[in-house]
Design an enzyme around this catalytic site. Structure first.
Site, short mmCIF file in Angstrom:
data_model
loop_
_atom_site.label_atom_id
_atom_site.label_comp_id
_atom_site.label_asym_id
_atom_site.label_seq_id
_atom_site.Cartn_x
_atom_site.Cartn_y
_atom_site.Cartn_z
N ASP A 1 0.87 -1.17 0.00
CA ASP A 1 0.00 0.00 0.00
C ASP A 1 0.91 1.23 0.00
OD1 ASP A 1 -1.45 2.21 0.78
OD2 ASP A 1 -2.39 1.27 2.52
N LYS B 1 -3.14 12.41 -3.28
CA LYS B 1 -2.19 12.69 -2.22
C LYS B 1 -0.88 13.21 -2.79
CE LYS B 1 -3.92 9.00 0.82
NZ LYS B 1 -4.84 9.65 1.74
N CYS C 1 -8.58 5.78 10.42
CA CYS C 1 -8.95 4.56 9.68
C CYS C 1 -8.09 3.36 10.05
CB CYS C 1 -8.91 4.75 8.16
SG CYS C 1 -10.17 5.87 7.58
#
Lengths: 409, 147
Positions: A197, A223, A361
């Site tokens: 990731d 991002k 998260c």
């Protein structure tokens, strides 16, 4: 790096105020600000060559196709991959879901999927789903006391049944950088595939997928200066060829007939059903050009310096609890003593400062940190030491968090 | 009974309820109705429990985790609504929500709850100041439907 000059390129940094104060944007791990050139590129597409991709025989449609594939090549170059290994997605979550569901047919009952407690929901929940469907087993590589993942702990966790190892390159809460290269070396001694990731790494450091040798890498455009809704799934070409598409539809097939027989395109088109996010791709093109002009090594160096400076200053505030002093990337995770993270968030808002609060998260990690939530300040190369000074001063007075509601100034 | 409360007094009331929340306990008495309120965007998790008999809120309890704003606003709500008829409670609730959303409201029934009159200065926190109250509204509305 001329930060003052760079700041002029970002409309959000030219006089925007929040709560009557000059905006200080420290939520870059959530999404970056966008430079004017990216906004111009998006508008240029809609104004001057609005057409669908892979569809038309006319000039402006051809122009879209050329730009689309040029962007793919540009991104491939950015991470040292081949263009046919770059799949456009909506975001990192979608990329990780595409890998999880795409590899699902290869997972059998009792197979193990190796994750960590520091993962974002996007890199946990798709694997939970796979495990549930296939009766596979989820295991977690233990974190060290400070929250890092080490090759040593990886070795202890790998087993002959491990099919997938999926980890964040940079933790979105603690900001530690995973030694992907050493992990890949160890993982590839087994049959397991290594999914990375890259949401918090690709925007902030030089990435070379051939050197890192991960099997898949997912990241988001938004991002890293590009618009929202565009992301990338990188996969080694042979592995992509051997993977099922999550979505079916136009553009991903070669032929189909009434009996339901469908021929699949080769990657990457196989994974790009439907009209893509063309404005996103066009914006991504401009974003990569902008990042390349500054240089990822320079960006990396600058953000590490900002983090170091922030830690040095925050350590002098007695009321600040720091959770990741030692981590390398530009993420500072902390609490103000006695202040619930979200109350701190409103207080910073009242000072014009954007930070993220809560669990970020990564809901399993809170147990590890033994707190109900944290505040996260995340820096980008366009942030300044002066902004950090204002932020640290606000932290110092953070006990008065109800100022957000009652201060008349 | 309007009296002017200074900002300092309002801060103190919020901090008092945050530090010593009232009616914060859990019951497993099945006569109580329980509503669980959590939020996608924040980490508050709040349970409201109410004992309603003959249209009267005999008891109002709450438990869970929340920030200063959600804790204090829920604590104040339980004190305010305990012993009220469901009709009175609904009226108080309506006035509170009007205040939060900057509409004209009847402050005579809100007592300490008026300390949240500035919530709209931090719009992202409206959900914190209303999470317990919205839970209570669910209980009151559910109550109506049952009859």
């Amino acid at each position: 790096m001329d930060v003052d000059k760079i700041r002029q390129d970002f409309p959000m940094l030219r006089g925007i105020k929040m709560q009557g104060k000059p905006l200080i944007y420290f939520d870059n791990a959530a999404t970056s600000l966008k430079p004017q050139c990216v906004l111009d590129a998006i508008l240029d597409y809609y104004r001057n060559f609005n057409a669908n991709s892979h569809r038309g025989d006319y000039d402006i449609a051809h122009h879209v196709d050329v730009l689309f594939e040029e962007t793919r090549e540009k991104i491939a170059g950015f991470i040292n991959a081949n263009a046919n290994e770059i799949v456009f997605t909506a975001n990192t979550s979608m990329g990780l879901n595409m890998v999880a569901y795409g590899l699902m047919p290869k997972i059998k009952e009792g197979d193990e999927i190796l994750l960590s407690e520091a993962e974002h929901a996007s890199n946990l929940l798709p694997w939970f789903k796979v495990a549930e469907e296939k009766k596979a087993i989820i295991r977690y590589i233990p974190l060290t006391k400070e929250g890092r993942l080490t090759v040593e702990n990886l070795k202890k966790s790998l087993s002959p049944r491990t099919k997938i190892v999926s980890l964040a390159h940079v933790s979105n809460v603690l900001g530690y950088i995973l030694d992907v290269k050493s992990f890949a070396k160890e993982i590839h001694k087994t049959q397991a595939l290594f999914v990375v990731d890259g949401a918090q790494s690709v925007p902030h450091m030089k990435i070379d997928v051939q050197d890192l040798d991960c099997d898949f890498l997912c990241f988001s455009g938004h991002k890293m200066l590009a618009p929202t809704g565009i992301g990338v799934l990188y996969g080694k070409y042979d592995l992509l060829c051997d993977m099922e598409p999550l979505m079916s539809g136009g553009g991903m097939n070669t032929h189909f007939n009434m009996c339901g027989k469908v021929g699949l395109q080769n990657p990457p088109l196989r994974f790009e059903a439907g009209t893509p996010n063309i404005e996103g791709v066009v914006g991504f093109y401009a974003a990569i050009d902008y990042l390349n002009a500054i240089g990822m090594e320079n960006i990396d160096k600058r953000e590490r310096a900002l983090k170091k400076y922030a830690i040095q200053e925050l350590q002098q505030c007695e009321n600040v609890i720091l959770y990741n002093k030692e981590s390398e990337s530009g993420i500072v995770t902390f609490n103000i003593k006695g202040v619930f993270s979200q109350d701190a968030g409103s207080y910073f808002n009242s000072k014009g400062i954007c930070v993220r609060t809560g669990l970020h998260c990564a809901k399993i990690l809170t147990d590890f940190l033994k707190t109900d939530g944290t505040v996260r300040a995340s820096f980008a190369f366009y942030n300044t030491e002066a902004e950090i000074d204002t932020f640290v001063e606000a932290c110092r007075n953070g006990g008065n968090f109800l100022d957000a509601f009652f201060d008349d100034k | 009974m309007r009296f002017s409360m200074t900002n300092e007094m309002m801060r103190e009331i919020i901090m008092d309820h945050y530090g010593n929340p009232r009616n914060k306990k859990e019951t497993d008495n099945s006569e109580y109705q329980t509503i669980f309120m959590d939020s996608v965007s924040c980490i508050d998790k709040i349970y409201i429990q109410a004992l309603v008999k003959n249209d009267v809120l005999i008891d109002v309890l709450w438990h869970g985790v929340g920030c200063a704003i959600s804790t204090a606003s829920t604590s104040i709500m339980t004190e305010l609504l305990k012993g009220k008829t469901t009709k009175q409670a609904q009226y108080i609730l309506d006035q509170y929500l009007k205040m939060i959303h900057e509409e004209p409201f009847d402050e005579s029934v809100l007592d300490e709850a008026i300390v949240f009159m500035n919530t709209s200065r931090q719009p992202a926190r409206i959900k914190c100041a209303t999470i317990g109250w919205n839970g209570m509204e669910k209980i009151l509305n559910g109550n109506k439907k049952d009859r």
